[in-house]
Design a protein around this motif. Structure first.
Motif: not given
Length: 260
Positions: A67-83
């Motif tokens: 029913k409920e699927i969550g999708v979220f991304k680290p705030i510091d993704n832009k600073d990481k090589a491994d996003k």
């Protein structure tokens, strides 16, 4: 000749029936969680993953009863090589995850909508790797809880924490700490926890993972400031010493298409 049954036998049968129903209910009163983690490097890969999740994966999962699927991304993704992209789902039935890879391929809309991702060339993959973490809900919070937030998703802060334990016994001790007071502190301070899960399959076991949510970063900081004084007496109890060897904290934001 039909013999009438002794009233005591009827009581015994009724008791067995009620006990069996109660047992089934007790076994069902828990939740299993899956955290699917996409590792990627480029903006092109991120866009393909987002289109796949929004247009194909989430609709197919909904159709299968997730029913409920969550999708979220680290705030510091832009600073990481491994996003990273985290995809969270839940089910009261662990077997649904065991058969998921087969069941989802029966959905023609999924195959068509996800064609860009599913049929990607070997030399142009949409991700670097995928990892899957399976969890079982804590007794102290056996069901998923949707966060009650009012701010725009772009302002919200989702805090994903993993507590690794030195041994299985000490990791279980930390879970006991949650079940016997720590969850109550989170509830009292309205941390808007989505889940608390014991990892039953993953790469850094033994560990637990939980997710709390906040309106914004300012609220997040205020909540943790209030948490310390209430938690300190419990943290100092002799029976709860040395049960965490590593704390991994990842601050995230939900995507626009996330259910959670």
């Amino acid at each position: 000749m039909v013999r009438s049954m002794n009233p005591g036998h009827w009581i015994l049968i009724l008791f067995i029936f009620i006990s069996s129903q109660s047992s089934c209910f007790a076994r069902a009163a828990t939740t299993y969680f899956q955290l699917k983690v996409y590792h990627f490097q480029t903006t092109d890969q991120e866009e393909v993953i987002d289109r796949f999740l929004e247009k194909a994966y989430l609709p197919a999962m909904h159709k299968l009863g997730f029913k409920e699927i969550g999708v979220f991304k680290p705030i510091d993704n832009k600073d990481k090589a491994d996003k990273l992209v985290y995809v969270f789902s839940s089910s009261p039935n662990l077997e649904k995850y065991a058969s998921l890879d087969v069941d989802i391929l029966k959905d023609k809309r999924y195959l068509e909508s996800g064609k860009e991702y599913l049929d990607a060339a070997h030399n142009h993959p949409p991700y670097a790797r995928i990892e899957t973490i399976l969890m079982k809900a804590f007794d102290g919070m056996p069901l998923l809880s949707l966060p009650k937030l009012s701010t725009d998703k772009s302002e919200r802060v989702y805090e994903l924490r993993s507590y690794e334990g030195p041994t299985e016994k000490l990791a279980a001790n930390k879970i006991s700490m949650f079940n016997n007071g720590e969850i109550d502190i989170f509830k009292k301070l309205n941390f808007n926890a989505v889940f608390y899960g014991q990892v039953i399959a993953g790469s850094t076991m033994p560990n637990l993972i939980y997710l709390t949510t906040f309106e914004n970063m300012t609220e997040r900081e205020a909540h943790w400031k209030a948490f310390g004084p209430l938690y300190k007496p419990m943290a100092e109890l002799p029976q709860y010493q040395n049960n965490v060897s590593k704390n991994v904290t990842i601050l995230c934001r939900p995507t626009d298409y996330s259910d959670i």
